[in-house]
Design an enzyme around this catalytic site. Structure first.
Site, PDB file in Angstrom:
ATOM      1  N   ASP A 191      42.005  33.991  40.927  1.00 50.32           N
ATOM      2  CA  ASP A 191      43.092  33.992  41.918  1.00 50.32           C
ATOM      3  C   ASP A 191      44.106  32.890  41.626  1.00 50.32           C
ATOM      4  OD1 ASP A 191      44.445  34.926  44.124  1.00 50.32           O
ATOM      5  OD2 ASP A 191      43.265  33.773  45.561  1.00 50.32           O
ATOM      6  N   HIS A 213      50.507  36.869  36.071  1.00 49.60           N
ATOM      7  CA  HIS A 213      49.457  37.817  35.648  1.00 49.60           C
ATOM      8  C   HIS A 213      49.337  37.833  34.130  1.00 49.60           C
ATOM      9  CE1 HIS A 213      49.059  38.986  39.728  1.00 49.60           C
ATOM     10  NE2 HIS A 213      50.146  39.718  39.801  1.00 49.60           N
ATOM     11  N   LEU A 234      27.515  38.861  24.888  1.00 57.68           N
ATOM     12  CA  LEU A 234      27.938  38.793  26.295  1.00 57.68           C
ATOM     13  C   LEU A 234      28.265  40.177  26.855  1.00 57.68           C
ATOM     14  CD1 LEU A 234      29.006  36.894  28.664  1.00 57.68           C
ATOM     15  CD2 LEU A 234      31.252  37.198  27.610  1.00 57.68           C
TER      16      LEU A 234
HETATM   17  C1  IPE Z   1      41.117  38.670  45.217  1.00 56.98           C
HETATM   18  O1  IPE Z   1      42.345  38.005  45.213  1.00 56.98           O
HETATM   19  C2  IPE Z   1      41.153  39.836  44.291  1.00 56.98           C
HETATM   20  C3  IPE Z   1      41.323  39.538  42.874  1.00 56.98           C
HETATM   21  C4  IPE Z   1      41.384  38.349  42.308  1.00 56.98           C
HETATM   22  C5  IPE Z   1      41.391  40.679  42.032  1.00 56.98           C
HETATM   23  P1  IPE Z   1      43.428  38.281  46.360  1.00 56.98           P
HETATM   24  O2  IPE Z   1      44.556  37.349  46.075  1.00 56.98           O
HETATM   25  O3  IPE Z   1      43.757  39.719  46.417  1.00 56.98           O
HETATM   26  O4  IPE Z   1      42.657  37.861  47.677  1.00 56.98           O
HETATM   27  P2  IPE Z   1      43.187  37.569  49.141  1.00 56.98           P
HETATM   28  O5  IPE Z   1      44.069  38.702  49.514  1.00 56.98           O
HETATM   29  O6  IPE Z   1      43.947  36.287  49.074  1.00 56.98           O
HETATM   30  O7  IPE Z   1      41.964  37.441  49.969  1.00 56.98           O
HETATM   31  C1  IPE Z   2      45.096  37.045  41.354  1.00 59.56           C
HETATM   32  O1  IPE Z   2      46.246  36.314  41.543  1.00 59.56           O
HETATM   33  C2  IPE Z   2      45.337  38.311  40.569  1.00 59.56           C
HETATM   34  C3  IPE Z   2      45.194  39.554  41.348  1.00 59.56           C
HETATM   35  C4  IPE Z   2      44.795  39.642  42.576  1.00 59.56           C
HETATM   36  C5  IPE Z   2      45.522  40.779  40.649  1.00 59.56           C
HETATM   37  P1  IPE Z   2      47.216  36.613  42.760  1.00 59.56           P
HETATM   38  O2  IPE Z   2      48.222  37.619  42.320  1.00 59.56           O
HETATM   39  O3  IPE Z   2      46.450  36.950  43.975  1.00 59.56           O
HETATM   40  O4  IPE Z   2      47.938  35.195  42.924  1.00 59.56           O
HETATM   41  P2  IPE Z   2      48.280  34.474  44.288  1.00 59.56           P
HETATM   42  O5  IPE Z   2      47.022  34.380  45.091  1.00 59.56           O
HETATM   43  O6  IPE Z   2      49.333  35.285  44.961  1.00 59.56           O
HETATM   44  O7  IPE Z   2      48.793  33.142  43.837  1.00 59.56           O
HETATM   45 MG    MG Z   3      45.672  35.865  45.503  1.00 64.99          MG
END
Ligand code: IPE
Ligand code: IPE
Ligand code: MG
Length: 249
Positions: free
Chosen positions: A24, A41, A135
């Site tokens: 995240d 990303h 792995l």
């Molecule tokens: C969790 O991250 C899902 C992934 C990393 C794929 P999110 O950014 O979607 O989670 P929330 O919405 O903050 O809980």
């Molecule tokens: C995690 O990073 C990747 C996915 C959920 C696909 P985020 O896109 O949730 O990044 P933040 O949380 O908005 O910074």
């Molecule tokens: Mg996120």
């Protein structure tokens, strides 16, 4: 410094057999740099590559990465499309490297909402790496812990089960091929599970870091491992009941 497998020196420095990570913070990483979220990303994929290599070098058996949740479809259409494109590209470009490194790839989650091309690439990548013995890398995509429990229950019902028990449910979860995660890591500062592996995380050690996913690297992984290695895993028992080698502190 670290044992290369859990068999070598399990008492002294246990290497988790299975690490599960919520990657995240990509969006915030980009925002801090006045870049579009999708740039985060893209950089996140570099962190995936480094983490896979680090885990493979450490002798971790299973690495599971949460790439796209069942809830992530709620994001703006452009971001979802970009993520699908990135997934496609990664499936095409990274698989050869995984294969060379003896890594086996599995993808868990519902495939119903993916395009036919993505599904085809997933199947090809899984087949190509199926015989590898290093792995086992699992990518959770269109995955949700609740979806997983429900699909397992529904599968049992379809087979004619009239009652469910823990063992049969667990055997029908999408990661039944792996032991439950020993170590769970979430980057990005949030301290929640966000519908990741709900059933399997029951006794995982949890590690949260404020680092944003694109900044995650081998050093950060080492920090998580050091924390993991200092923990006493009691599974409901008392410290005194544990073998000497598993007691901490
Ligand atoms: C969790 O991250 C899902 C992934 C990393 C794929 P999110 O950014 O979607 O989670 P929330 O919405 O903050 O809980
Ligand atoms: C995690 O990073 C990747 C996915 C959920 C696909 P985020 O896109 O949730 O990044 P933040 O949380 O908005 O910074
Ligand atoms: Mg996120």
């Amino acid at each position: 410094m670290f044992a290369s497998s859990t068999q070598d020196v399990p008492e002294v420095l246990p290497v988790p057999r299975h690490i599960a990570i919520i990657m995240d913070g990509n969006g915030r990483w980009a925002k801090k740099r006045f870049l579009p979220r999708v740039a985060g990303h893209k950089r996140g994929l570099d962190a995936v590559r480094n983490t896979v290599r680090a885990c493979s070098d450490l002798g971790v058996g299973y690495l599971t990465l949460f790439a796209f949740s069942t809830e992530n479809w709620r994001r703006p259409q452009e971001e979802v499309s970009f993520l699908m494109g990135l997934f496609m590209t990664a499936l095409e470009r990274e698989v050869e490297r995984l294969h060379r490194n003896d890594i086996r790839l599995r993808v868990i989650g519902s495939r119903e909402r993916f395009s036919a091309e993505i599904v085809e690439r997933i199947e090809r990548a899984e087949a190509k790496t199926a015989e590898n013995s290093g792995l086992l890398l699992t990518i959770a995509a269109d995955y949700g812990g609740r979806w997983d429990v429900m699909q397992a229950a529904n599968r049992l019902l379809a087979q004619g089960a009239t009652s469910l028990d823990e063992a049969s449910l667990a055997a029908n979860l999408s990661m039944a091929y792996a032991p439950e995660p020993d170590l769970f890591i979430r980057t990005g500062g949030e301290q929640r599970i966000s519908n990741f592996l709900l059933w399997q995380l029951a006794y995982s050690e949890l590690f949260f870091t404020d680092l944003l996913w694109p900044d995650f690297n081998a050093e950060a992984l080492q920090q998580a491992l050091t924390s993991f290695q200092s923990r006493e895993r009691r599974f409901g028992r008392t410290s005194e009941q544990l073998p000497e080698t598993q007691r901490r502190g």
